[in-house]
Design an enzyme around this catalytic site. Structure first.
Site, short mmCIF file in Angstrom:
data_model
loop_
_atom_site.label_atom_id
_atom_site.label_comp_id
_atom_site.label_asym_id
_atom_site.label_seq_id
_atom_site.Cartn_x
_atom_site.Cartn_y
_atom_site.Cartn_z
CG ASP A 34 -1.75 1.21 1.38
OD1 ASP A 34 -2.29 1.64 0.36
OD2 ASP A 34 -1.87 1.73 2.50
CG PHE B 130 -6.35 19.07 -9.25
CD1 PHE B 130 -5.32 19.75 -9.87
CD2 PHE B 130 -6.28 17.69 -9.14
CE1 PHE B 130 -4.22 19.06 -10.35
CE2 PHE B 130 -5.19 17.00 -9.62
CZ PHE B 130 -4.15 17.68 -10.23
CB THR C 125 -1.95 3.55 -3.95
OG1 THR C 125 -2.49 4.66 -3.24
CG2 THR C 125 -1.65 3.99 -5.38
CG ASP D 191 -3.46 8.55 -2.88
OD1 ASP D 191 -4.58 8.83 -2.45
OD2 ASP D 191 -2.41 8.86 -2.29
#
Length: 1180
Positions: free
Chosen positions: A420, A587, A725, A727
């Site tokens: 991770d 964003f 991940t 993200d």
């Protein structure tokens, strides 16, 4: 409550009134149809009792009260040896047994019982951790009309709960309201998707009035929604409330194990509980894991069992022949009265019955004590792991923990690590480090990458004076800032000195963009008087801290304005400025930029933009490219230093121009239809043009302490690292650069979906990208070229399908780095399974949150990081550490040691049992297959328990081929494990052959010498007791001398166990021989009266011991001289003290032993050194 209401005046939703691409609910599915059948009656427990759903109790244990006994027994009898001894225990109840039933049943019960007790204890610890989670408290609305505390396990579907700030949500909830008037709340979802930025959730407008405890007395509603599923990012459902139906989308759903942040309280209705919740749907049951060594041990048992079967067949055949042809003439055996087991008339039955006897008699070939010895050794190894002070984190007070000892040796055979990112590699902190303004670079603090490069250069380039000067200067500039998020150092900008710079106007504009272009909310810390910022990303937080430290403090936000306090002005007095927010364009990973339009106090409309340099540079006007060349060069330098970069630009807008654009944007925003997002993008794109470049920022994503060095060491050890991940791709790529998993010059293969609605078309496009990637790698001629594979979650969903996953894996294993972004917990587990099954090699998964549980359980070894995000990962793990950097020592030191210890221990166990067990067969054949044992029963019982057990256990616990320091200095030694050099069939069969040779030497030396030789001075020959005792003495000496030759590391413990085992044999003979003849039988006074006075006894022992150890000594002498292994060379360097007496040689050998890697600091430092050398050459 009052504080919350004051702050509630700021409606975060208004900040996003012009945001792009917000999630919207999916309304195409049929509520009530297949997959959408769940009905929740809100606040109506009497209805819920009629339609029960799963409870909110969670369990991560392997066993429960009822399943423990059958399941644990099943686990134990997976072991072939245990099955064999179970059969022997049953057979011992028959007249055919050469031993008593107790002597067969008791050892088996002890071994199995001890192993089950160990398993039960480890699972009990998991149960207690589950109990701690299930016993957490939460406020639940009760029938009396108030809110009372209940444990999580008592929460039911339909309950109304009240969750307060910094608490975890006990189940999946529908958000009803919060302390903010517009129902906004902030949620941290790190445990689910790994992201550290806060997510804004918003309640339905219809339920905003439910913001007091008393308002729920008459609250009723019906939720109809999707059935439990693992998708974290989608939700489809409706709420029927007050006669109306409202659509529910993911922005109203609060998921279990996410945390309420920056919000005083929320009310919610429970939709999914326990294992129905989305986080638990993404987890899998705790599997029963067995190491590869243990699985291979079963095959060795098969081989030994085959040998046992063959010699038993030979024995039974010989016995049948003797019964048929010799028994009739053995009148002393009274053949006429023999039963059917010894009847000359029934030789077949006699042979078959003897088969059972032989199988039990030769059972010493199958070492029953091996399993219990390994269990004890592994527990002691785990204790050393737990007590390793080098893996103790002083900051948190948390040591490493081996939560199961079954997989110790597996730590030494890891091929691929799946990690991770958030909380595992990073510590969730961004530091503003450098910047470029108007083409001028600012910031002298070195990044972690630069410091590591400097250190490596200092080690490797001892003869380069200029390089050493460069290193020293960089070290002098290393600076640890006490300000969180700000590690910038440059006197040209600090303390208002920027006013003296020639580009002061640009610097001021740069700081204004940092202070205004964001969506953060300031919070005043009353104790310190400083402002902290609740930002949606850690980047934004670091930008605001940087702006504050440079003199532009953002201190207040209203619905329509942000306020900035300018500390340094021409007049010398601070000024507070107001900027009216007109639009916020958020964003996103698709836009890769954020824009705000503001009106300053002078009425000028400004467009302020920050984003990826590739996006910003394409949108610059001709006049706006003044600093482009210099800024580009600085950005390349920052990227090489492992920093995350953004470009900053602005544009002045005329009133008429802005009004025209805003009308178009409002029209697109209020449109309804499939092309709404495209219209919004076009409108934004229309305005974000003709920008003027101001500068660029460089922030350092703070990695956990020692992470880059750990990754570099693991890479040198030959390990591969995949990052999985939740993200965004950009974040993951930047972390890749910071960790040196990615570097400048590495060729990136990015696989993304095309966005087409035709799934087949999407699959074909992804397959084409994978094929092109493989072709690119095959056609690459540069042997030093490195490739990185980067893929997102949506694309990965296709790549993991059955018809594509092997091709995807084929591409991935050819790449030096693999980064999977935006992956769900389920996808993490699926990727782990694919690597484990597809490569057939050992995988290790490491993570710190609940979103990592699936991959931790799926991997061969699961490592949990006991950080700040709860204990879910630790509870599901096999090992736990407090920091990623401790993985280096766990694998390279303890993994290497445990693998070699267990491998050598098992090989020696089979060697000694073969050497001992085959002498029984030889003697039985020598005596006409009579079934007669040459040894006393007590000798046989003590063989595994006392006389040979402690030395082999000391080998398994204390053996070190090299020290821990050398393991870390020469990480390539670790590859002995993944290559399985010490437990392959060549090594195993070699040890078995050695045992066979020893058994032949011991038997025939004793038979030849003692058969008809005079044993005593009076001329008597040896009897059975003397022969058996002498032969057993040779076995004890030979086996203990053999293990002494096997060991590389001696302490007083090894000397005591080996010497003590030999001494114990003579002490036993003295004590046993002194007992009454009714107990000792033929062994009465055998040592004192028969053996000790006879020189031939000592001569035979010495001759047999030398003859047994010579072959192994010859083998290791040849190997060390002509085919030495890595640890042999290191041992000789250490023995001759070359590491102390010749430091230059030791450093050179270490440098040579450093494998060439394509990832890690080593690869990046090599590139940096080449650049420095090139610059030095140019100077010359």
């Amino acid at each position: 409550m009052a504080r919350g209401r004051i702050r509630a005046k700021l409606r975060k939703s208004h900040l996003y009134s012009f945001c792009l691409f917000r999630s919207s609910g999916s309304g195409g599915q049929s509520i009530g149809g297949p997959g959408f059948s769940r009905t929740v009656y809100c606040n109506e427990p009497q209805v819920l009792n009629q339609k029960p759903y799963r409870s909110n109790i969670i369990s991560t244990t392997k066993y429960n009260f009822f399943s423990f006994l059958p399941k644990a027994l099943y686990e134990q009898f997976h072991r072939v040896a245990n099955l064999y001894f179970l059969g022997c225990a049953i057979a011992s109840l028959t007249p055919l047994s050469p031993f008593s039933p107790v002597s067969m049943i008791a050892p088996l019960a002890f071994v199995v019982g001890l192993s089950m007790a160990k398993e039960g204890l480890e699972d009990w610890r998991r149960f207690m951790q589950d109990r701690e989670v299930n016993s957490r408290k939460v406020h639940v609305h009760n029938e009396e009309g108030g809110f009372g505390k209940k444990t999580w396990e008592d929460v039911r579907v339909g309950d109304v709960v009240k969750v307060e700030k910094d608490q975890f949500f006990p189940a999946d909830l529908l958000l009803l309201s919060s302390n903010y008037e517009d129902g906004i709340c902030y949620v941290e979802t790190m445990n689910l998707d790994g992201e550290t930025n806060l997510k804004a959730k918003k309640a339905l407008e219809a339920t905003l009035g439910l913001d007091e405890d008393d308002n729920f007395n008459n609250f009723k509603g019906i939720i109809k929604c999707e059935d439990p599923n693992p998708s974290l990012y989608t939700f489809v459902g409706n709420l029927e409330y007050e006669g109306k139906v409202y659509a529910i989308d993911p922005t109203q759903i609060l998921l279990r194990d996410s945390k309420l942040r920056n919000t005083e309280f929320v009310y919610g209705v429970v939709i999914f509980t326990g294992h129905d919740s989305k986080v638990m749907q993404n987890s899998t049951r705790s599997p029963s894991k067995r190491s590869r060594v243990e699985k291979k041990m079963d095959y060795i048992i098969y081989v030994l069992f085959s040998v046992l079967l063959v010699i038993s067949l030979i024995s039974s055949f010989g016995f049948a022949v003797e019964i048929k042809y010799s028994m009739p003439v053995w009148w002393f055996m009274r053949p006429q009265d023999a039963d059917e087991y010894y009847s000359p008339k029934k030789p077949v039955i006699s042979g078959l019955s003897h088969m059972v006897t032989a199988l039990m008699l030769y059972g010493y070939l199958i070492p029953i004590s091996l399993y219990v010895s390994i269990e004890v050794v592994k527990v002691l190894q785990a204790t050393f792991i737990n007590q390793d002070i080098q893996m103790y984190d002083e900051d948190t007070g948390i040591p490493a923990q081996a939560r199961t000892s079954n997989l110790n040796e597996e730590l030494g055979q890891v091929d691929t690590i799946l990690s991770d990112k958030t909380g595992t590699l990073t510590c969730n902190q961004m530091d503003f480090l450098k910047c470029s303004i108007a083409g001028i670079p600012y910031g002298v603090s070195p990044s972690e990458v630069e410091l590591a490069a400097a250190q490596q250069m200092a080690n490797d380039q001892e003869d380069q004076g200029e390089l050493k000067t460069l290193v020293a200067s960089k070290k002098e500039k290393a600076h640890k800032s006490p300000i969180k998020g700000f590690n910038f150092e440059d006197n040209r900008l600090m303390n208002g000195n920027w006013l003296k710079e020639p580009s002061a106007a640009r610097i001021m504009l740069f700081c204004q963009i940092l202070a205004v272009c964001h969506t953060a909310i300031p919070e005043l810390n009353e104790e310190t008087g400083n402002y902290t910022y609740e930002a949606e990303s850690p980047d934004e937080g670091s930008f605001l801290v940087a702006a504050r430290e440079l003199g532009f403090e953002f201190f207040q936000r209203t619905q329509s304005s942000v306020f900035v306090r300018e500390k340094y002005t021409a007049s010398g007095k601070p000024i507070e400025r107001e900027y009216k927010i007109l639009n916020v364009l958020e964003f996103t990973s698709k836009r890769k930029r954020m824009t705000v339009t503001v009106r300053d106090e002078e009425g000028q409309i400004l467009l302020l933009c920050k984003g990826a340099d590739s996006i910003i540079f394409d949108r610059l006007s001709k006049d706006g490219k003044l600093y482009l060349e210099d800024t580009t060069r600085h950005l390349n330098d920052y990227g090489e230093a492992g920093l995350r970069t953004l470009a900053l630009a602005y544009r002045k807008l005329e009133e008429s121009e802005y009004t025209a654009w805003n009308n178009e944007f409002q029209k697109a925003k209020t449109s309804i239809g499939a092309d709404r997002d495209a219209m919004l993008e076009n409108a934004a794109d229309m305005m974000e043009r003709d920008l003027f470049l101001v500068g660029a920022t460089a922030v350092e994503d703070k990695l956990q302490k020692g992470v880059p060095q750990c990754i570099d060491k693991l890479a040198q050890a030959g390990l591969k690292l995949w990052v999985l991940t939740g993200d965004k791709m950009e974040t993951a790529i930047n972390i890749g650069f910071a960790c040196s998993l990615l570097r400048q010059g590495m060729k990136q293969i990015c696989i993304t979906e095309s966005g087409s609605e035709d799934k087949q078309e999407v699959k074909e496009d992804i397959l084409k990208q994978i094929t092109n990637g493989l072709e690119m790698i095959k056609q690459e001629n540069d042997p030093h070229a490195a490739f990185a594979l980067i893929i997102d979650g949506k694309t990965l969903a296709y790549a993991l399908e059955d018809d594509m996953k092997l091709k995807f894996l084929g591409l991935a294993v050819e790449c030096a780095s693999v980064i999977c972004c935006r992956v769900s917990p389920k996808q993490k587990a699926l990727v782990t399974r694919l690597v484990k099954q597809g490569t057939g090699k050992t995988t290790l998964a490491i993570g710190d949150g609940a979103n990592d549980v699936g991959m931790i359980q799926e991997a061969d070894i699961g490592v949990g990081i006991s950080g700040v995000e709860g204990m879910q990962a630790v509870m599901a793990s096999d090992f736990s550490v407090s920091q990623f950097r401790f993985l280096e020592r766990l694998l390279v030191v303890h993994g290497h040691w445990c693998y070699k210890r267990i491998a050598q221990m098992i090989c020696y166990f089979f060697y000694k049992n073969i050497a001992f067990g085959l002498t029984l067969f030889y003697f039985e054949a020598f005596t006409g297959f009579s079934g007669q044992s040459v040894y006393d029963d007590w000798y046989m019982l003590l063989f595994n328990v006392v006389l040979t057990s402690l030395p082999v256990m000391s080998l398994g616990v204390f053996e070190q081929d090299v020290s821990s320091e050398v393991c870390l200095e020469f990480p390539a030694v670790y590859q002995q494990g993944p290559r399985n050099l010490f437990f392959d069939w060549y090594r195993i069969l070699g040890w078995m052959g050695n045992g066979l040779l020893c058994s032949l030497i011991i038997f025939f030396i004793n038979i030849i010498i003692l058969y008809d030789q005079a044993f005593r001075a009076e001329g008597q020959t040896a009897d059975l007791a003397v022969l058996g005792t002498t032969m057993f003495t040779c076995i004890v000496w030979s086996l203990n001398c053999q293990i002494a030759l096997t060991m590389s590391h001696f302490t007083w413990i090894q000397h005591v166990t080996i010497g003590g085992s030999i001494a114990a044999w003579y002490i036993f003979l003295l004590i046993y021989g002194a007992l009454s003849p009714r107990i000792s039988g033929d062994a009465y006074q055998i040592l004192v009266e028969a053996l000790a006075p006879a020189p031939i006894y000592w001569q035979t022992t010495l001759l047999a011991t030398i003859a047994c150890t010579l072959p192994y000594m010859a083998h290791i002498a040849y190997q060390r001289c002509f085919e030495p292994e890595d640890h042999h060379i290191i041992q000789e360097i250490k023995y001759y003290r070359k590491d102390v007496e010749d430091q230059h040689m030791w450093t050179r050998e270490r440098s040579k032993a450093r494998q060439k890697t394509k990832i890690g600091f080593t690869a990046r430092v090599d590139a940096t050194i080449r650049q420095v050398r090139a610059k030095l050459n140019k100077k010359q």
